[in-house]
Design a protein around this motif. Structure first.
Motif, short mmCIF file in Angstrom:
data_model
loop_
_atom_site.label_atom_id
_atom_site.label_comp_id
_atom_site.label_asym_id
_atom_site.label_seq_id
_atom_site.Cartn_x
_atom_site.Cartn_y
_atom_site.Cartn_z
N ALA A 114 -0.80 -2.87 -7.65
CA ALA A 114 -1.33 -3.12 -6.30
C ALA A 114 -1.54 -1.80 -5.55
CB ALA A 114 -0.38 -4.03 -5.53
N ALA A 115 -0.65 -0.84 -5.75
CA ALA A 115 -0.82 0.47 -5.09
C ALA A 115 -2.03 1.20 -5.65
CB ALA A 115 0.44 1.31 -5.28
N LYS A 116 -2.20 1.12 -6.98
CA LYS A 116 -3.36 1.80 -7.60
C LYS A 116 -4.67 1.18 -7.08
CE LYS A 116 -0.83 2.54 -11.89
NZ LYS A 116 -0.72 2.08 -13.27
N LYS A 117 -4.66 -0.14 -7.00
CA LYS A 117 -5.87 -0.83 -6.52
C LYS A 117 -6.14 -0.44 -5.06
CE LYS A 117 -8.08 -5.36 -6.16
NZ LYS A 117 -8.52 -5.16 -4.78
N ALA A 118 -5.08 -0.35 -4.27
CA ALA A 118 -5.26 0.01 -2.85
C ALA A 118 -5.90 1.40 -2.75
CB ALA A 118 -3.91 -0.02 -2.13
N LEU A 119 -5.48 2.31 -3.60
CA LEU A 119 -6.09 3.65 -3.59
C LEU A 119 -7.57 3.55 -3.94
CD1 LEU A 119 -3.38 5.91 -5.29
CD2 LEU A 119 -4.34 6.20 -3.01
N ASP A 120 -7.86 2.79 -5.00
CA ASP A 120 -9.27 2.64 -5.41
C ASP A 120 -10.09 1.95 -4.33
OD1 ASP A 120 -8.78 3.88 -7.77
OD2 ASP A 120 -8.51 2.04 -8.94
N ASP A 121 -9.45 1.08 -3.57
CA ASP A 121 -10.16 0.37 -2.50
C ASP A 121 -10.28 1.22 -1.22
OD1 ASP A 121 -10.40 -1.76 -4.17
OD2 ASP A 121 -8.86 -3.01 -3.22
N GLY A 122 -9.79 2.42 -1.26
CA GLY A 122 -9.97 3.32 -0.12
C GLY A 122 -8.87 3.26 0.93
N TYR A 123 -7.72 2.73 0.57
CA TYR A 123 -6.60 2.73 1.54
C TYR A 123 -5.92 4.10 1.53
CZ TYR A 123 -7.12 -2.08 2.82
OH TYR A 123 -7.63 -3.25 3.34
N THR A 124 -6.63 5.05 2.08
CA THR A 124 -6.16 6.43 2.02
C THR A 124 -6.05 7.04 3.42
OG1 THR A 124 -8.44 7.13 1.77
CG2 THR A 124 -7.18 6.84 -0.27
N LYS A 125 -6.13 6.20 4.42
CA LYS A 125 -6.15 6.70 5.81
C LYS A 125 -4.88 6.32 6.56
CE LYS A 125 -10.76 7.59 5.84
NZ LYS A 125 -11.03 8.57 4.78
N TYR A 126 -4.75 6.85 7.78
CA TYR A 126 -3.65 6.45 8.65
C TYR A 126 -3.67 4.93 8.84
CZ TYR A 126 -3.13 11.29 10.44
OH TYR A 126 -2.91 12.64 10.58
N THR A 127 -2.49 4.38 8.99
CA THR A 127 -2.40 2.95 9.34
C THR A 127 -1.90 2.88 10.78
OG1 THR A 127 -0.06 2.60 8.83
CG2 THR A 127 -1.60 2.48 6.98
N PRO A 128 -1.92 1.69 11.40
CA PRO A 128 -1.25 1.58 12.71
C PRO A 128 0.19 2.08 12.56
CG PRO A 128 -2.41 -0.46 12.18
CD PRO A 128 -2.49 0.41 10.96
N VAL A 129 0.74 2.66 13.63
CA VAL A 129 2.08 3.25 13.55
C VAL A 129 3.11 2.23 13.07
CG1 VAL A 129 3.96 4.29 14.89
CG2 VAL A 129 1.60 5.01 15.29
N ASN A 130 3.02 1.00 13.58
CA ASN A 130 4.02 -0.01 13.21
C ASN A 130 3.70 -0.74 11.91
OD1 ASN A 130 1.88 -1.29 14.38
ND2 ASN A 130 3.08 -2.62 15.70
N GLY A 131 2.64 -0.33 11.21
CA GLY A 131 2.36 -0.89 9.89
C GLY A 131 1.08 -1.71 9.85
N LEU A 132 0.52 -1.83 8.65
CA LEU A 132 -0.68 -2.65 8.45
C LEU A 132 -0.38 -4.10 8.85
CD1 LEU A 132 -1.83 -1.54 4.86
CD2 LEU A 132 -3.08 -1.15 7.01
N VAL A 133 -1.34 -4.72 9.51
CA VAL A 133 -1.17 -6.12 9.92
C VAL A 133 -0.83 -6.97 8.69
CG1 VAL A 133 -2.41 -8.16 10.77
CG2 VAL A 133 -2.63 -5.95 11.96
N GLU A 134 -1.53 -6.69 7.60
CA GLU A 134 -1.33 -7.45 6.36
C GLU A 134 0.14 -7.40 5.89
OE1 GLU A 134 -4.23 -6.01 3.64
OE2 GLU A 134 -3.06 -6.71 1.92
N LEU A 135 0.75 -6.22 5.98
CA LEU A 135 2.16 -6.11 5.56
C LEU A 135 3.07 -6.79 6.57
CD1 LEU A 135 4.53 -5.18 3.87
CD2 LEU A 135 4.33 -2.90 4.89
N ARG A 136 2.79 -6.60 7.86
CA ARG A 136 3.67 -7.23 8.86
C ARG A 136 3.56 -8.76 8.76
NH1 ARG A 136 2.23 -5.32 14.12
NH2 ARG A 136 0.37 -4.36 13.26
#
Ligand code: PMP
Ligand code: GLU
Length: 405
Positions: A59-81
């Motif tokens: 899942a982490a490798k896919k996230a990198l390939d999908d471009g999740y390489t930027k800052y997230t909200p300080v309190n975390g991605l909505v998806e994770l929260r």
């Protein structure tokens, strides 16, 4: 004449007054001895010896390939929260909103955020001992005063409501403990938490910080949170994280669930210190929390078997008092019967710090002194390692202790 720069620039009082993390220090010493070719068995560092499950890494490798390489909200991605909110509802029967969740760079940072957000100089924090090493220093770092509730092996290292009540003052801001506990492995039962909550009804100014990072590593199968006790949710902060239950120590992902005002304050602190946790790590953590927990359960089965093994091995050592941990992957034997003794080669052991150093020097087994956890009669052994290493380590410890007279 030129002003010369002094060879040692003055360090802050904060850092000079601070103890180095004893767990990390012992692990470093073990690593250095190993690098010198010494045969050291490392039972000092508390981390699962298992690798992160493959689907989480994917899942982490896919996230990198999908471009999740930027800052997230300080309190975390909505998806994770959202995944954390679902987890709390499903596993703990606790209802939170995503605004009440703050994702941090490890649960250690969650502790730091909380202390910085809640403590003014002189505010007191009750630490039932044995407590996790970093609680003490982080409370001090924030200007707080740690107030220790001592408990012995005879009490299974669990402070009673009376023990805690005796320490509550007008300056008490919060109580901070872990259950399952690092370093003792003790687990507060539902009845024990309920009794603590009932005592706390008379002290509405006291918050409870409940560190549940070992939640899944619980051999009683029954995890309870202080937030589930009647009247407590609005003044409890849950700390949890990915390090232990998902074997993700290196990923640096922890979180809190708390009332909104505390979540907002922690986010404000984190926004000035580190910003949000790693973007692709958060994506993988969301997958981990939503997945079937079979890999976690398999790991816990192994820890359970090893716990039984280490208990049976240590119980054979004369004078050692051995506890029966119900969770985490630590055992915290009382070694005080050996204090005052000297080894055949002249090493004198007068306290738990000496004992940890003696075992490293003589048995080549690295452990952590209980002194760093607020109990100077015990040492902590992490049994998150193979059966073969545990057997070897116990034999070496038995041999080293047998030559103390
Ligand atoms: N709380 C407890 C009780 C721990 O044992 C640990 C282990 N490091 C932490 C918090 C911090 O965990 P991490 O920062 O790896 O999430
Ligand atoms: N929590 C683990 C321990 O107690 C990891 C080391 C640390 O962060 O202190 O050993």
């Amino acid at each position: 004449m030129m002003n010369s720069i002094p060879s040692t620039l003055p360090l802050s009082r904060l850092v000079t007054d601070m103890q180095e993390s004893a767990t990390l220090k012992m692990a470093k010493m073990a690593r250095e001895l190993k690098a010198q070719g010494k045969d050291v068995i490392d039972l000092s560092l508390g981390e699962p010896d298992f690798d992160t499950p493959v689907h989480i890494k994917e899942a982490a490798k896919k996230a990198l390939d999908d471009g999740y390489t930027k800052y997230t909200p300080v309190n975390g991605l909505v998806e994770l929260r959202e995944a954390i909110v679902r987890k709390l509802a499903r596993e703990n029967d606790l209802q939170y909103t995503i605004n009440q969740i703050v994702v941090s760079n490890g649960a250690k940072q969650s502790v730091y955020n909380l202390c910085m957000a809640l403590l003014d100089p002189g505010d007191e924090v009750i630490l039932p001992a044995p407590y996790w090493v970093s609680y003490y220093e982080i409370v001090k770092m924030a200007g707080g005063v740690p107030v220790i509730a001592y408990s012995s092996i005879e009490q299974d290292f669990k402070s009673s409501p009376d023990d805690i009540e005796a320490l509550i003052s007008d300056r008490t801001k919060f109580i901070l403990y872990s259950s399952p506990c690092n370093p003792s492995g003790s687990v507060f039962s539902f009845e024990e938490l309920r009794a603590m909550a009932s005592m706390l009804q008379a002290y509405p100014h006291v918050i409870v910080v409940s560190d549940e990072i070992y939640e899944h590593i619980n051999f009683t199968q029954n995890h309870h949170s202080m937030a589930s006790m009647e009247g407590m949710k609005d003044r409890t902060v849950i700390i949890n994280g990915m390090s232990k239950g998902f074997a993700m120590t290196g990923w640096r992902l922890g979180y809190t669930a708390s009332p909104d005002w505390i979540a907002e304050a922690c986010t404000k602190i984190q926004g000035q210190v580190t910003s949000g946790a790693s973007s692709f790590g958060q994506k993988a953590a969301a997958v981990a929390l939503d997945s079937d927990l079979t890999p976690t359960h398999d790991m816990v089965k192994a820890f359970h078997t090893r716990r039984d093994l280490i208990i049976s091995l240590l119980e054979q050592i004369p004078l050692l008092l051995v506890n029966r941990p119900q969770g985490a992957f630590y055992i915290f034997p009382d070694v005080s019967a050996y204090f005052g003794r000297t080894s055949a080669n002249g090493y004198h052991v007068s306290n738990a710090d000496d004992m940890a150093l003696y075992l490293l020097a003589e048995a080549r087994v690295s452990t952590v002194s209980g002194g760093a956890f607020g109990n100077d009669k015990c040492i902590r052994l992490s049994y998150a390692t193979s059966d073969a290493k545990l057997k070897d380590a116990a034999a070496r410890i038995a041999q080293a202790l047998s030559i103390l007279n």
